[in-house]
Design a protein around this motif. Structure first.
Motif, PDB file in Angstrom:
ATOM      1  N   VAL A  32       0.836  -1.203   0.000  1.00  9.91           N
ATOM      2  CA  VAL A  32       0.000   0.000   0.000  1.00  9.91           C
ATOM      3  C   VAL A  32       0.873   1.256   0.000  1.00  9.91           C
ATOM      4  CG1 VAL A  32      -1.613   1.322   1.428  1.00  9.91           C
ATOM      5  CG2 VAL A  32      -2.027  -1.081   0.987  1.00  9.91           C
ATOM      6  N   ASN A  33       1.975   1.246   0.753  1.00 11.69           N
ATOM      7  CA  ASN A  33       2.881   2.393   0.747  1.00 11.69           C
ATOM      8  C   ASN A  33       3.476   2.613  -0.638  1.00 11.69           C
ATOM      9  OD1 ASN A  33       2.520   3.044   3.417  1.00 11.69           O
ATOM     10  ND2 ASN A  33       4.305   1.921   4.124  1.00 11.69           N
ATOM     11  N   VAL A  34       3.895   1.544  -1.291  1.00 10.83           N
ATOM     12  CA  VAL A  34       4.472   1.669  -2.625  1.00 10.83           C
ATOM     13  C   VAL A  34       3.416   2.146  -3.620  1.00 10.83           C
ATOM     14  CG1 VAL A  34       5.467   0.356  -4.545  1.00 10.83           C
ATOM     15  CG2 VAL A  34       6.327   0.033  -2.244  1.00 10.83           C
ATOM     16  N   MET A  35       2.215   1.603  -3.529  1.00  3.33           N
ATOM     17  CA  MET A  35       1.160   2.035  -4.447  1.00  3.33           C
ATOM     18  C   MET A  35       0.793   3.494  -4.215  1.00  3.33           C
ATOM     19  SD  MET A  35      -1.260  -1.273  -4.944  1.00  3.33           S
ATOM     20  CE  MET A  35      -2.248  -0.412  -6.106  1.00  3.33           C
ATOM     21  N   GLY A  36       0.762   3.916  -2.965  1.00  3.65           N
ATOM     22  CA  GLY A  36       0.495   5.323  -2.680  1.00  3.65           C
ATOM     23  C   GLY A  36       1.576   6.218  -3.260  1.00  3.65           C
ATOM     24  N   TYR A  37       2.835   5.789  -3.145  1.00  5.43           N
ATOM     25  CA  TYR A  37       3.937   6.551  -3.720  1.00  5.43           C
ATOM     26  C   TYR A  37       3.810   6.601  -5.238  1.00  5.43           C
ATOM     27  CZ  TYR A  37       8.660   8.136  -4.689  1.00  5.43           C
ATOM     28  OH  TYR A  37       9.741   8.841  -5.137  1.00  5.43           O
ATOM     29  N   LEU A  38       3.436   5.475  -5.860  1.00  7.11           N
ATOM     30  CA  LEU A  38       3.274   5.450  -7.316  1.00  7.11           C
ATOM     31  C   LEU A  38       2.149   6.374  -7.769  1.00  7.11           C
ATOM     32  CD1 LEU A  38       3.786   1.694  -8.241  1.00  7.11           C
ATOM     33  CD2 LEU A  38       5.215   3.620  -8.881  1.00  7.11           C
ATOM     34  N   VAL A  39       1.033   6.377  -7.054  1.00  5.75           N
ATOM     35  CA  VAL A  39      -0.072   7.269  -7.408  1.00  5.75           C
ATOM     36  C   VAL A  39       0.355   8.722  -7.251  1.00  5.75           C
ATOM     37  CG1 VAL A  39      -2.374   8.035  -6.685  1.00  5.75           C
ATOM     38  CG2 VAL A  39      -1.904   5.611  -6.951  1.00  5.75           C
ATOM     39  N   TYR A  40       1.033   9.037  -6.158  1.00  6.46           N
ATOM     40  CA  TYR A  40       1.529  10.392  -5.934  1.00  6.46           C
ATOM     41  C   TYR A  40       2.493  10.806  -7.040  1.00  6.46           C
ATOM     42  CZ  TYR A  40       4.126  14.219  -3.839  1.00  6.46           C
ATOM     43  OH  TYR A  40       4.741  15.411  -3.616  1.00  6.46           O
ATOM     44  N   ALA A  41       3.425   9.913  -7.390  1.00  7.32           N
ATOM     45  CA  ALA A  41       4.402  10.221  -8.439  1.00  7.32           C
ATOM     46  C   ALA A  41       3.713  10.373  -9.795  1.00  7.32           C
ATOM     47  CB  ALA A  41       5.460   9.129  -8.487  1.00  7.32           C
ATOM     48  N   SER A  42       2.706   9.559 -10.064  1.00  9.49           N
ATOM     49  CA  SER A  42       1.983   9.663 -11.333  1.00  9.49           C
ATOM     50  C   SER A  42       1.248  10.990 -11.449  1.00  9.49           C
ATOM     51  CB  SER A  42       0.979   8.517 -11.482  1.00  9.49           C
ATOM     52  OG  SER A  42       1.637   7.289 -11.468  1.00  9.49           O
ATOM     53  N   PHE A  98      18.117   6.278  -8.667  1.00  7.99           N
ATOM     54  CA  PHE A  98      17.416   7.087  -7.671  1.00  7.99           C
ATOM     55  C   PHE A  98      16.019   6.533  -7.411  1.00  7.99           C
ATOM     56  CE2 PHE A  98      14.391  10.549  -6.879  1.00  7.99           C
ATOM     57  CZ  PHE A  98      14.864  10.988  -5.659  1.00  7.99           C
ATOM     58  N   LEU A  99      15.283   6.235  -8.489  1.00  4.37           N
ATOM     59  CA  LEU A  99      13.930   5.698  -8.325  1.00  4.37           C
ATOM     60  C   LEU A  99      13.954   4.320  -7.679  1.00  4.37           C
ATOM     61  CD1 LEU A  99      12.326   6.838 -11.689  1.00  4.37           C
ATOM     62  CD2 LEU A  99      11.957   7.805  -9.420  1.00  4.37           C
ATOM     63  N   ALA A 100      14.898   3.481  -8.077  1.00  9.64           N
ATOM     64  CA  ALA A 100      15.005   2.148  -7.470  1.00  9.64           C
ATOM     65  C   ALA A 100      15.351   2.268  -5.992  1.00  9.64           C
ATOM     66  CB  ALA A 100      16.053   1.321  -8.205  1.00  9.64           C
ATOM     67  N   GLY A 101      16.234   3.205  -5.663  1.00 13.42           N
ATOM     68  CA  GLY A 101      16.573   3.418  -4.256  1.00 13.42           C
ATOM     69  C   GLY A 101      15.371   3.862  -3.442  1.00 13.42           C
ATOM     70  N   LYS A 102      14.531   4.723  -4.037  1.00 10.33           N
ATOM     71  CA  LYS A 102      13.312   5.165  -3.337  1.00 10.33           C
ATOM     72  C   LYS A 102      12.390   3.985  -3.070  1.00 10.33           C
ATOM     73  CE  LYS A 102      12.686   9.546  -2.556  1.00 10.33           C
ATOM     74  NZ  LYS A 102      12.591  10.018  -1.203  1.00 10.33           N
ATOM     75  N   PHE A 103      12.194   3.130  -4.084  1.00  8.73           N
ATOM     76  CA  PHE A 103      11.304   1.988  -3.897  1.00  8.73           C
ATOM     77  C   PHE A 103      11.868   1.001  -2.891  1.00  8.73           C
ATOM     78  CE2 PHE A 103       9.484   3.113  -8.143  1.00  8.73           C
ATOM     79  CZ  PHE A 103       8.235   3.432  -7.654  1.00  8.73           C
ATOM     80  N   ILE A 104      13.170   0.785  -2.930  1.00  6.70           N
ATOM     81  CA  ILE A 104      13.787  -0.120  -1.953  1.00  6.70           C
ATOM     82  C   ILE A 104      13.637   0.453  -0.552  1.00  6.70           C
ATOM     83  CG2 ILE A 104      15.998  -1.039  -1.159  1.00  6.70           C
ATOM     84  CD1 ILE A 104      16.720  -1.401  -4.123  1.00  6.70           C
ATOM     85  N   TRP A 105      13.821   1.769  -0.413  1.00  2.46           N
ATOM     86  CA  TRP A 105      13.647   2.405   0.892  1.00  2.46           C
ATOM     87  C   TRP A 105      12.209   2.244   1.374  1.00  2.46           C
ATOM     88  CZ3 TRP A 105      10.639   6.721   2.256  1.00  2.46           C
ATOM     89  CH2 TRP A 105      10.822   7.152   3.560  1.00  2.46           C
ATOM     90  N   LEU A 106      11.242   2.428   0.468  1.00  2.00           N
ATOM     91  CA  LEU A 106       9.841   2.268   0.863  1.00  2.00           C
ATOM     92  C   LEU A 106       9.543   0.840   1.298  1.00  2.00           C
ATOM     93  CD1 LEU A 106       7.929   4.334  -1.834  1.00  2.00           C
ATOM     94  CD2 LEU A 106       7.906   4.721   0.615  1.00  2.00           C
ATOM     95  N   LEU A 107      10.149  -0.125   0.639  1.00  2.00           N
ATOM     96  CA  LEU A 107       9.861  -1.521   0.956  1.00  2.00           C
ATOM     97  C   LEU A 107      10.602  -2.020   2.186  1.00  2.00           C
ATOM     98  CD1 LEU A 107       9.803  -3.055  -2.612  1.00  2.00           C
ATOM     99  CD2 LEU A 107       7.866  -2.787  -1.069  1.00  2.00           C
TER     100      LEU A 107
END
Length: 124
Positions: A32-42, A98-107
């Motif tokens: 849910v955190n990753v999906m929220g980040y993806l929606v925000y980024a989109s 940078f984007l991969a690092g953000k997703f890894i940090w979120l996960l």
């Protein structure tokens, strides 16, 4: 009196089911955190893209008036966009890291990081 082995078996079964449920809830929280980040980024990307397009059109019209030629104004903006695209292509690996690092940090962030926004209580 209840058999101690069956009581221990029931206790272990309940413990395992609770642990499985906890792992499922943690995984769901991270998704849910990753999906929220993806929606925000989109949404941010769509707004940025619209602003970029309208700014480019406005700048093209300004340059058209400055150069006294619509062709020169729009071609100069096309050249700037091409330059921007080349720069983005040149830094593609850095952007992806940078984007991969953000997703890894979120996960992988610890669960107690969510309390960072909470007000700090003082003893005074």
């Amino acid at each position: 009196m209840e058999n101690p082995i069956s009581a221990l078996k029931a206790y272990i079964t309940r413990y395992i089911s609770l642990r499985i449920q906890e792992v499922r809830l943690e995984a769901l929280e991270r998704v849910v955190n990753v999906m929220g980040y993806l929606v925000y980024a989109s949404i941010a990307f769509v707004i940025f893209f619209a602003m970029f397009c309208f700014s480019a059109l406005g700048l093209a019209e300004f340059l058209s008036a400055l150069f006294d030629s619509k062709t020169a104004g729009y071609l100069s903006i096309a050249g700037l966009m091409l330059l921007f695209l080349c720069i983005m292509f040149f830094f593609k690996k850095n952007i992806m890291r940078f984007l991969a690092g953000k997703f890894i940090w979120l996960l992988t962030k610890p669960r107690d990081d969510d309390d960072d926004d909470a007000p700090v209580k003082s003893d005074a």
